[in-house]
Design a protein around this motif. Structure first.
Motif, PDB file in Angstrom:
ATOM      1  N   GLU A 175       9.322  11.704   1.624  1.00  0.00           N
ATOM      2  CA  GLU A 175       8.487  12.881   1.800  1.00  0.00           C
ATOM      3  C   GLU A 175       7.290  12.922   0.856  1.00  0.00           C
ATOM      4  N   SER A 176       7.165  11.942  -0.054  1.00  0.00           N
ATOM      5  CA  SER A 176       6.070  11.994  -1.024  1.00  0.00           C
ATOM      6  C   SER A 176       5.454  10.624  -1.260  1.00  0.00           C
ATOM      7  N   GLU A 177       4.288  10.395  -0.663  1.00  0.00           N
ATOM      8  CA  GLU A 177       3.563   9.153  -0.926  1.00  0.00           C
ATOM      9  C   GLU A 177       3.098   9.104  -2.376  1.00  0.00           C
ATOM     10  N   VAL A 178       2.797  10.248  -2.957  1.00  0.00           N
ATOM     11  CA  VAL A 178       2.388  10.305  -4.366  1.00  0.00           C
ATOM     12  C   VAL A 178       3.504   9.775  -5.256  1.00  0.00           C
ATOM     13  N   LEU A 179       4.739  10.200  -5.014  1.00  0.00           N
ATOM     14  CA  LEU A 179       5.871   9.726  -5.808  1.00  0.00           C
ATOM     15  C   LEU A 179       6.110   8.246  -5.577  1.00  0.00           C
ATOM     16  N   ARG A 180       5.985   7.794  -4.347  1.00  0.00           N
ATOM     17  CA  ARG A 180       6.160   6.366  -4.053  1.00  0.00           C
ATOM     18  C   ARG A 180       5.168   5.532  -4.849  1.00  0.00           C
ATOM     19  N   LYS A 181       3.930   5.979  -4.890  1.00  0.00           N
ATOM     20  CA  LYS A 181       2.907   5.213  -5.598  1.00  0.00           C
ATOM     21  C   LYS A 181       3.112   5.246  -7.102  1.00  0.00           C
ATOM     22  N   GLU A 182       3.563   6.366  -7.614  1.00  0.00           N
ATOM     23  CA  GLU A 182       3.813   6.473  -9.055  1.00  0.00           C
ATOM     24  C   GLU A 182       4.953   5.543  -9.472  1.00  0.00           C
ATOM     25  N   LEU A 183       6.069   5.627  -8.765  1.00  0.00           N
ATOM     26  CA  LEU A 183       7.216   4.791  -9.113  1.00  0.00           C
ATOM     27  C   LEU A 183       6.958   3.325  -8.770  1.00  0.00           C
ATOM     28  N   VAL A 215       6.438  -6.501  -5.662  1.00  0.00           N
ATOM     29  CA  VAL A 215       5.328  -6.167  -4.761  1.00  0.00           C
ATOM     30  C   VAL A 215       5.015  -4.673  -4.806  1.00  0.00           C
ATOM     31  N   GLY A 216       5.651  -3.964  -5.747  1.00  0.00           N
ATOM     32  CA  GLY A 216       5.320  -2.559  -5.961  1.00  0.00           C
ATOM     33  C   GLY A 216       6.128  -1.567  -5.163  1.00  0.00           C
ATOM     34  N   LEU A 217       7.304  -1.968  -4.681  1.00  0.00           N
ATOM     35  CA  LEU A 217       8.135  -1.022  -3.942  1.00  0.00           C
ATOM     36  C   LEU A 217       9.037  -0.231  -4.883  1.00  0.00           C
ATOM     37  N   ALA A 230       0.829  -1.207   0.000  1.00  0.00           N
ATOM     38  CA  ALA A 230       0.000   0.000   0.000  1.00  0.00           C
ATOM     39  C   ALA A 230       0.864   1.258   0.000  1.00  0.00           C
ATOM     40  N   LEU A 231       2.145   1.095   0.291  1.00  0.00           N
ATOM     41  CA  LEU A 231       3.130   2.186   0.283  1.00  0.00           C
ATOM     42  C   LEU A 231       2.792   3.299   1.272  1.00  0.00           C
ATOM     43  N   SER A 232       2.067   2.943   2.306  1.00  0.00           N
ATOM     44  CA  SER A 232       1.691   3.939   3.310  1.00  0.00           C
ATOM     45  C   SER A 232       2.467   3.772   4.619  1.00  0.00           C
ATOM     46  N   ASN A 233       2.995   2.570   4.863  1.00  0.00           N
ATOM     47  CA  ASN A 233       3.804   2.356   6.062  1.00  0.00           C
ATOM     48  C   ASN A 233       5.114   3.115   5.950  1.00  0.00           C
ATOM     49  N   HIS A 234       5.513   3.767   6.996  1.00  0.00           N
ATOM     50  CA  HIS A 234       6.758   4.518   6.971  1.00  0.00           C
ATOM     51  C   HIS A 234       7.913   3.598   7.338  1.00  0.00           C
ATOM     52  N   LYS A 235       8.206   2.700   6.394  1.00  0.00           N
ATOM     53  CA  LYS A 235       9.201   1.671   6.646  1.00  0.00           C
ATOM     54  C   LYS A 235      10.061   1.448   5.399  1.00  0.00           C
ATOM     55  N   ILE A 236      11.370   1.465   5.597  1.00  0.00           N
ATOM     56  CA  ILE A 236      12.334   1.175   4.544  1.00  0.00           C
ATOM     57  C   ILE A 236      12.828  -0.252   4.745  1.00  0.00           C
ATOM     58  N   ILE A 237      12.825  -1.034   3.686  1.00  0.00           N
ATOM     59  CA  ILE A 237      13.201  -2.447   3.772  1.00  0.00           C
ATOM     60  C   ILE A 237      14.496  -2.695   2.994  1.00  0.00           C
TER      61      ILE A 237
END
Length: 243
Positions: free
Chosen positions: A220-228, A178-180, A73-80
């Motif tokens: 800093e950008s959930e929009v960019l995370r979802k786009e990429l 998985v969309g990361l 969902a790319l909403s968790n503030h977690k880097i893997i």
């Protein structure tokens, strides 16, 4: 010993062609030239081998990953990060150092390292000490081995991959599947072919500061995370082998 067999011999490269050919002996070269086929992992390896060894046939067949059925969902503030703890190629310390530069600006973000780790590994101990030095014990965690990699990846929002050298980078492809959106180095073999800068992830110059800046763009950008991330999932279809 001289290669002398009647059946066709296929040689498989599991590292970058550069790292393998830089260590060739004359005997190794002879074996490569007599092989029926040489299989490499990435398209760039084909031209690299062609320029340096007179092989009969060179073919690119990358590793594959299974379709996981997960999408972050790319909403968790977690880097893997997924990979064995290794200073020479995986370089986990770069992610710790880069996250340290961002820790005050992004107090709700965390980092998870997944992969085999041993207390006897001197580099692992160095990474632990680095986390303690920056007082990040509650925010940077070494989770160890998991048999549910895709599930863990899908709980994150960014895949950080500060490798210096990769043959292909299966963990990278699994994360993108998985969309990361992923962050990696422009100079790293395979990573610079799988990640398309600004399309399905971010490529940056090697170093802690550039890596930190690339992470910041995604943090800093959930929009960019979802786009990429959406483009990342589609872009690795060619590496998937079905369920």
């Amino acid at each position: 010993h001289t290669l002398s067999v009647e059946c066709p011999v296929i040689i498989m490269f599991h590292q970058s062609a550069r790292s393998i050919l830089n260590c060739l002996t004359l005997e190794d070269r002879e074996i490569l030239e007599k092989a029926a086929s040489v299989q490499v992992l990435m398209p760039s390896d084909v031209s690299f081998v062609e320029k340096r060894v007179r092989c009969r046939n060179i073919i690119c067949i990358p590793n594959t990953v299974k379709i996981s059925g997960y999408t972050s969902a790319l909403s968790n503030h977690k880097i893997i990060h997924v990979g064995r703890v290794s200073e020479s190629d995986k370089r986990q310390h770069i992610l710790i150092e880069a996250f340290h530069l961002l820790q005050d600006d992004f107090p709700d973000w965390k980092v998870e390292f997944w992969g085999e780790i041993s207390e006897q590994n001197p580099y692992a101990r160095e990474c632990y000490e680095l986390v303690k030095r920056y007082r990040l014990e509650s925010r940077v965690q070494f989770k160890g081995i998991t048999h549910h990699v895709s599930e863990k990846l899908a709980q994150g929002s960014i895949f950080a991959f500060p490798s210096k050298e990769e043959g292909m980078g299966i963990a990278l492809v699994e994360a993108m599947e998985v969309g990361l959106p992923a962050v990696g180095f422009q100079s790293c073999h395979a990573v610079n072919e799988i990640i398309q800068d600004g399309v399905n992830g971010i490529l940056c110059e090697d170093g802690v500061v550039p890596f930190s800046e690339a992470l910041k763009k995604l943090m800093e950008s959930e929009v960019l995370r979802k786009e990429l991330g959406a483009h990342a999932k589609v872009s690795v279809d060619k590496y998937t082998s079905g369920k």
